[in-house]
Design a protein around this motif. Structure first.
Motif, PDB file in Angstrom:
ATOM      1  N   ALA A   8      56.735  39.523  94.681  1.00 27.95           N
ATOM      2  CA  ALA A   8      55.401  40.098  94.439  1.00 27.95           C
ATOM      3  C   ALA A   8      54.444  39.121  93.768  1.00 27.95           C
ATOM      4  CB  ALA A   8      55.526  41.365  93.594  1.00 27.95           C
ATOM      5  N   HIS A   9      54.887  37.900  93.533  1.00 30.96           N
ATOM      6  CA  HIS A   9      53.980  36.921  92.901  1.00 30.96           C
ATOM      7  C   HIS A   9      54.323  35.531  93.410  1.00 30.96           C
ATOM      8  CE1 HIS A   9      51.322  36.065  89.230  1.00 30.96           C
ATOM      9  NE2 HIS A   9      51.463  34.914  89.876  1.00 30.96           N
ATOM     10  N   PHE A  10      53.597  35.119  94.418  1.00 30.88           N
ATOM     11  CA  PHE A  10      53.885  33.864  95.126  1.00 30.88           C
ATOM     12  C   PHE A  10      52.553  33.183  95.395  1.00 30.88           C
ATOM     13  CE2 PHE A  10      53.847  32.125  99.479  1.00 30.88           C
ATOM     14  CZ  PHE A  10      54.851  31.175  99.411  1.00 30.88           C
ATOM     15  N   HIS A  11      52.556  31.844  95.388  1.00 31.90           N
ATOM     16  CA  HIS A  11      51.321  31.116  95.726  1.00 31.90           C
ATOM     17  C   HIS A  11      51.621  30.012  96.728  1.00 31.90           C
ATOM     18  CE1 HIS A  11      49.247  32.752  92.148  1.00 31.90           C
ATOM     19  NE2 HIS A  11      50.308  32.423  91.442  1.00 31.90           N
ATOM     20  N   SER A  12      50.890  30.024  97.825  1.00 31.37           N
ATOM     21  CA  SER A  12      50.901  28.862  98.703  1.00 31.37           C
ATOM     22  C   SER A  12      49.472  28.651  99.164  1.00 31.37           C
ATOM     23  CB  SER A  12      51.831  29.100  99.897  1.00 31.37           C
ATOM     24  OG  SER A  12      51.697  28.016 100.794  1.00 31.37           O
ATOM     25  N   THR A  53      58.353  35.395  91.733  1.00 31.29           N
ATOM     26  CA  THR A  53      58.813  34.054  91.335  1.00 31.29           C
ATOM     27  C   THR A  53      57.718  33.194  90.723  1.00 31.29           C
ATOM     28  OG1 THR A  53      58.296  33.129  93.499  1.00 31.29           O
ATOM     29  CG2 THR A  53      60.533  34.010  93.181  1.00 31.29           C
ATOM     30  N   ASP A  54      56.469  33.386  91.170  1.00 32.98           N
ATOM     31  CA  ASP A  54      55.357  32.516  90.788  1.00 32.98           C
ATOM     32  C   ASP A  54      55.527  31.103  91.349  1.00 32.98           C
ATOM     33  OD1 ASP A  54      52.820  32.278  89.673  1.00 32.98           O
ATOM     34  OD2 ASP A  54      53.544  31.605  87.736  1.00 32.98           O
ATOM     35  N   ALA A  55      56.364  30.936  92.358  1.00 36.36           N
ATOM     36  CA  ALA A  55      56.472  29.617  92.993  1.00 36.36           C
ATOM     37  C   ALA A  55      55.090  29.233  93.518  1.00 36.36           C
ATOM     38  CB  ALA A  55      57.482  29.666  94.128  1.00 36.36           C
ATOM     39  N   VAL A 107      43.720  43.048  94.177  1.00 35.54           N
ATOM     40  CA  VAL A 107      42.763  42.049  93.694  1.00 35.54           C
ATOM     41  C   VAL A 107      43.314  41.420  92.422  1.00 35.54           C
ATOM     42  CG1 VAL A 107      40.471  41.736  92.673  1.00 35.54           C
ATOM     43  CG2 VAL A 107      40.756  43.183  94.684  1.00 35.54           C
ATOM     44  N   LYS A 108      43.204  40.091  92.350  1.00 34.12           N
ATOM     45  CA  LYS A 108      43.709  39.364  91.175  1.00 34.12           C
ATOM     46  C   LYS A 108      42.575  39.030  90.211  1.00 34.12           C
ATOM     47  CE  LYS A 108      46.325  36.085  88.940  1.00 34.12           C
ATOM     48  NZ  LYS A 108      46.936  34.914  89.523  1.00 34.12           N
ATOM     49  N   ILE A 109      42.846  39.212  88.928  1.00 33.12           N
ATOM     50  CA  ILE A 109      41.928  38.807  87.858  1.00 33.12           C
ATOM     51  C   ILE A 109      42.665  37.782  87.003  1.00 33.12           C
ATOM     52  CG2 ILE A 109      40.868  39.637  85.711  1.00 33.12           C
ATOM     53  CD1 ILE A 109      40.070  42.128  87.236  1.00 33.12           C
ATOM     54  N   ALA A 136      50.471  40.726  85.441  1.00 29.20           N
ATOM     55  CA  ALA A 136      51.275  39.601  85.913  1.00 29.20           C
ATOM     56  C   ALA A 136      51.996  39.006  84.715  1.00 29.20           C
ATOM     57  CB  ALA A 136      50.381  38.550  86.554  1.00 29.20           C
ATOM     58  N   HIS A 137      53.109  38.317  84.978  1.00 25.48           N
ATOM     59  CA  HIS A 137      53.836  37.605  83.919  1.00 25.48           C
ATOM     60  C   HIS A 137      54.187  38.548  82.753  1.00 25.48           C
ATOM     61  CE1 HIS A 137      52.379  34.344  86.302  1.00 25.48           C
ATOM     62  NE2 HIS A 137      51.141  34.438  85.876  1.00 25.48           N
ATOM     63  N   LEU A 138      54.754  39.702  83.090  1.00 26.24           N
ATOM     64  CA  LEU A 138      55.135  40.703  82.077  1.00 26.24           C
ATOM     65  C   LEU A 138      53.959  41.106  81.196  1.00 26.24           C
ATOM     66  CD1 LEU A 138      58.696  39.417  81.064  1.00 26.24           C
ATOM     67  CD2 LEU A 138      58.176  41.540  82.275  1.00 26.24           C
TER      68      LEU A 138
HETATM   69 ZN   LIG Z   1      50.800  32.904  89.479  1.00 24.69          ZN
END
Ligand SMILES: [Zn+2]
Length: 330
Positions: free
Chosen positions: A12-16, A264-266, A100-102, A205-207
């Motif tokens: 649920a948390h990935f970046h490419s 993962t936040d990869a 949507v991300k903040i 995000a990130h707990l």
């Molecule tokens: Zn991230």
């Protein structure tokens, strides 16, 4: 026995931010669907570029990719800013964005020209945005504030990963910038949103930047029925807590099994992605001794019940992000 390769997973948390075919291969090998998250950070490409990359992944393999849109704060003083952001978000949602991300530039970077104070997320300026997101049932993923360690000197930080990150990125190390609003203020500003907009689905995000205490997280889960978190980049902090409070951490995952999502936040890093998938799985599914860069010494896996794993890895993301169309195949 459960097998990592066959257990359905949503990261649920990935970046490419540029197309790399290796992610589709990893997705197939490990049975994963990724939520690629657009972010208003200066180290990321322009928002339009990020969104086009995210859409290219979705188009190529919709069973393995989804995305969360964002918007740029640039020009926020402009009177038409809200209108143009709503237009942008509507287009993103129509194209399939699931939320949507903040980002932490709100609260930690952007200054108000009127008095040079920091623009916080609980500023009335954002009211129309949250009314819009709430009315349109668009989930909002918030990376607000930072780990509590960010406000401490390097040698007092509890996590090796945080020590490395803030040594490399001193511009984000709040301890060095006393003008940045305090940790407590960041958390209060975020909590205020949940009080004010009870119909808003809010994911920390990130707990939710409460990584240092599962008890603090539990308090928010009890108080706010609209609050969820992802584990991305912060699982080490819970592993650390489980060294001395094994049952406490394990019970936390079980009691709040419907509030926590795997992630993962990869970030443009396939090696980090696969090593996280493997190491995190060992911690959650076995009681073997585990290791992490964030924890001194070894620690025991918490061996969660199968139904909890299913929520954590798979079904929570589907109910929290209803736009997520899950039809993943191994
Ligand atoms: Zn991230």
């Amino acid at each position: 026995m459960l097998e990592l390769e066959h257990f359905p997973k949503i990261d649920a948390h990935f970046h490419s931010t540029f197309y790399n075919p290796v992610y589709e291969k990893i997705a197939k090998d490990y049975h994963v669907k990724y939520i690629n998250i657009n972010t208003d950070a200066s180290v990321f490409p322009r928002m339009e570029v990020q969104e086009n990359v995210a859409l290219a992944y979705v188009k190529k393999a919709p069973e393995h990719f989804a995305y969360i849109a964002s918007f740029e704060m640039q020009g926020w003083e402009n009177p038409n800013w809200h209108r143009s952001v709503f237009d942008r978000l509507k287009k993103s949602v129509d194209q399939g964005a699931v939320g949507v991300k903040i980002w932490k530039n709100i609260g930690m970077e952007i200054l108000k020209p009127s008095d040079s104070s920091f623009l916080m997320i609980d500023d009335p300026f954002f009211d129309p945005l949250f009314v819009y997101l709430s009315e349109n049932k668009i989930p909002v993923l918030t990376h607000l504030g930072e780990p509590k360690n960010c406000w401490l000197p390097i040698q007092e930080m509890t996590s090796e990963r945080n020590k490395v990150y803030y040594t490399k990125n001193p511009e984000f190390h709040a301890y060095l910038h006393p003008e940045i609003p305090a940790y407590k203020r960041q958390i209060e500003a975020r909590d205020y949103l949940m009080d004010k907009y009870p119909d808003l689905t809010l994911i920390g995000a990130h707990l939710g930047s409460l990584e240092w205490s599962y008890e603090e997280l539990a308090k928010r889960f009890d108080r706010y029925s609209n609050f969820y978190v992802d584990l991305s980049s912060r699982l080490g902090h819970l592993q650390m807590q489980s060294v001395n409070d094994y049952e406490g951490v394990r019970d936390f995952f079980i009691k709040y099994a419907d509030r926590i999502m795997y992630g993962t936040d990869a970030y443009n890093n396939p090696e980090k992605l696969t090593s996280s998938l493997i190491n995190d799985w060992k911690y959650f599914t076995t009681n073997k001794q585990c290791e992490s860069i964030e924890v001194n010494g070894t620690f025991k896996g918490i061996h969660l019940p199968e139904e909890v794993l299913y929520q954590l890895y798979y079904t929570n993301a589907q109910s929290i992000y209803p736009g997520l169309n899950v039809e993943i195949h191994s």
